[in-house]
Design an enzyme around this catalytic site. Structure first.
Site, PDB file in Angstrom:
ATOM      1  N   GLU A  13       0.826  -1.212   0.000  1.00  0.00           N
ATOM      2  CA  GLU A  13       0.000   0.000   0.000  1.00  0.00           C
ATOM      3  C   GLU A  13       0.858   1.261   0.000  1.00  0.00           C
ATOM      4  O   GLU A  13       1.662   1.473   0.921  1.00  0.00           O
ATOM      5  CB  GLU A  13      -0.938   0.014   1.212  1.00  0.00           C
ATOM      6  CG  GLU A  13      -1.859   1.209   1.224  1.00  0.00           C
ATOM      7  CD  GLU A  13      -2.931   1.131   2.285  1.00  0.00           C
ATOM      8  OE1 GLU A  13      -3.491   2.186   2.642  1.00  0.00           O
ATOM      9  OE2 GLU A  13      -3.230   0.017   2.747  1.00  0.00           O
TER      10      GLU A  13
ATOM     11  N   LYS B 249      -7.908   0.071  11.074  1.00  0.00           N
ATOM     12  CA  LYS B 249      -7.235  -0.378   9.848  1.00  0.00           C
ATOM     13  C   LYS B 249      -5.973   0.444   9.625  1.00  0.00           C
ATOM     14  O   LYS B 249      -4.931  -0.081   9.221  1.00  0.00           O
ATOM     15  CB  LYS B 249      -8.185  -0.248   8.657  1.00  0.00           C
ATOM     16  CG  LYS B 249      -7.670  -0.913   7.379  1.00  0.00           C
ATOM     17  CD  LYS B 249      -6.835   0.006   6.518  1.00  0.00           C
ATOM     18  CE  LYS B 249      -6.364  -0.702   5.242  1.00  0.00           C
ATOM     19  NZ  LYS B 249      -5.492   0.142   4.412  1.00  0.00           N
TER      20      LYS B 249
ATOM     21  N   ASP C  62       3.060 -14.212  12.190  1.00  0.00           N
ATOM     22  CA  ASP C  62       1.728 -14.475  11.643  1.00  0.00           C
ATOM     23  C   ASP C  62       0.862 -13.219  11.762  1.00  0.00           C
ATOM     24  O   ASP C  62       0.256 -12.976  12.803  1.00  0.00           O
ATOM     25  CB  ASP C  62       1.104 -15.650  12.396  1.00  0.00           C
ATOM     26  CG  ASP C  62      -0.208 -16.119  11.781  1.00  0.00           C
ATOM     27  OD1 ASP C  62      -0.770 -15.393  10.929  1.00  0.00           O
ATOM     28  OD2 ASP C  62      -0.689 -17.198  12.162  1.00  0.00           O
TER      29      ASP C  62
ATOM     30  N   HIS D 103      -2.332  10.470  -0.078  1.00  0.00           N
ATOM     31  CA  HIS D 103      -2.314   9.283  -0.936  1.00  0.00           C
ATOM     32  C   HIS D 103      -2.119   9.623  -2.413  1.00  0.00           C
ATOM     33  O   HIS D 103      -1.651   8.792  -3.187  1.00  0.00           O
ATOM     34  CB  HIS D 103      -3.637   8.515  -0.806  1.00  0.00           C
ATOM     35  CG  HIS D 103      -3.744   7.725   0.458  1.00  0.00           C
ATOM     36  ND1 HIS D 103      -3.033   6.564   0.656  1.00  0.00           N
ATOM     37  CD2 HIS D 103      -4.472   7.915   1.575  1.00  0.00           C
ATOM     38  CE1 HIS D 103      -3.334   6.068   1.850  1.00  0.00           C
ATOM     39  NE2 HIS D 103      -4.194   6.870   2.425  1.00  0.00           N
TER      40      HIS D 103
END
Length: 424
Positions: free
Chosen positions: A81, A261, A277, A374
């Site tokens: 990302e 998130k 993990d 972004h």
């Protein structure tokens, strides 16, 4: 076409044979086959998973500027990302200017369950386990004596009535530097055997829990309000808006999901780089976010006496030895880059990255807006997607930034113009 026949005994085939079967059955082109072949790993990767075909690569970068417990860190991060590493580095820089992040580990224990079914009287199980807890703990120790020799091993055992005739016998274990999954499961199976032989009660299953609520790390930071903008009144407004945005993530689960998130953008990237993990960490974090029955933001920011204070607590059941850390060659290098010497230090670094990521996201959200941060990365991705080289990408990105809603056709046209000028 009989798909079942084509893929019969697929697991016994070599990667090359699997590719040939896929190409023939699903019509992969020569170019597509070459793409898969050139990414195939000749090392340990084919042994890690079933039906190995190729290696799917993700970019790795490093976040800088981290000051955690007065120690400077360079942090490897694996993510696809755009803007995640830039945001982490930017957030860390601002937090370092405020004196850095303080991180602590509250506990580091792994929990597992032996689950019984068809229990008619819970009290009888609870009383028996309480009476025999020392014996059960000793059975667990004998099942994995090497961890006891290293200073770890079983710590506590308890029972919980799950309802509908189900009872969980919970074991906590100090797994030292390891992830501990196999170790825990071995101990649980030993306890299950004792229960079956002495209680004459068959267990439904024995398995570790990824809850992580016994492996908690906390990061805190306190930022002088004046640091948030050149003008103090503007800085005070930014601080207040960050506090309010944080509060909304406590009140509204819809916002909390996105809030968390953003935190996990940084957390997952470090966990992945360190060979742990990330799915277990995600599960543990989101379960922790709903501890009181409502899903809430994992971090909180408060404005008091011209100081903006942020706190983040995360369950981080991670390890620095065993599992994929030994078979993925980059993990050892990444541990060296980050100068990680213990699982506790890694836990503190991960939660610090999560807090820095959260700060950068909230500040952008309540000031310039998250999209602006972004946009440049998105335009760079568009430039690369139309074939711009490393030399051409910066110039094409700048031109795309001037357009309101650029598409591939426009990007291709601009790229051709750049190349024409270079050829003059």
């Amino acid at each position: 076409m009989n798909m079942n026949a084509a893929f019969s005994q697929f697991y016994k085939r070599t990667p090359e044979q699997r590719l040939a079967i896929l190409a023939k059955t699903l019509g992969l082109s020569e170019t597509e086959q070459q793409e898969l072949q050139q990414r195939a790993d000749q090392g340990d990767a084919p042994l890690l998973i079933e039906n190995y075909l190729t290696t799917y690569q993700l970019p790795e970068g490093v976040a800088v500027n981290f000051l955690v417990n007065q120690h400077e860190y360079v942090v490897p991060m694996v993510t696809e990302e755009p803007s995640v590493i830039a945001a982490a580095s930017n957030g860390a820089k601002q937090l370092a200017q405020a004196g850095g992040i303080t991180a602590t580990v509250r506990s580091r224990l792994l929990t597992g369950q032996v689950v019984l079914s068809d229990v008619r009287v819970y009290a009888s199980i609870d009383d028996w386990v309480a009476l025999h807890q020392n014996e059960l703990l000793e059975v667990a120790r004998q099942a994995h004596p090497s961890i006891v020799k290293r200073g770890g091993g079983p710590q506590t055992i308890r029972t919980r009535d799950l309802g509908e005739g189900f009872v969980s016998i919970d074991l906590t274990v100090d797994v030292q530097s390891a992830m501990g999954a196999n170790m825990m499961n071995t101990m649980l199976e030993a306890i299950a055997d004792v229960i079956q032989n002495k209680l004459h009660h068959t267990t439904l299953f024995s398995i570790l829990s990824n809850a992580g609520d016994q492996s908690l790390a906390t990061a805190t930071v306190s930022i002088p309000v004046g640091q948030l903008a050149n003008d103090f009144d503007d800085a005070k407004r930014v601080a207040k808006r960050i506090e309010q945005a944080s509060r909304i993530a406590q009140l509204d689960s819809m916002r909390a999901v996105t809030h968390n998130k953003g935190i996990m953008n940084g957390v997952d990237a470090v966990v992945l780089a360190m060979g742990n993990d990330w799915r277990a960490i995600e599960s543990a974090a989101h379960a922790f976010a709903v501890t009181d029955g409502q899903y809430r933001g994992l971090s909180q920011w408060h404005l008091t006496d011209n100081q903006l204070t942020g706190t983040l607590t995360l369950p981080l059941p991670i390890g620095v030895v065993g599992g994929a850390t030994k078979v993925l060659p980059l993990v050892a290098i990444n541990q060296k880059i980050a100068q990680i010497k213990s699982p506790e230090e890694l836990m503190m670094l991960i939660v610090a990255v999560g807090l820095a990521q959260n700060f950068a996201a909230l500040k952008a959200l309540v000031t310039s807006g998250i999209q602006q941060g972004h946009m440049k990365m998105q335009m760079r991705s568009l430039a690369m997607s139309v074939g711009a080289t490393a030399v051409e990408t910066p110039a094409l990105t700048q031109q795309l930034m001037k357009l309101s809603d650029p598409n591939e056709a426009q990007a291709t046209q601009l790229l051709n113009q750049i190349r024409e000028k270079q050829g003059e």
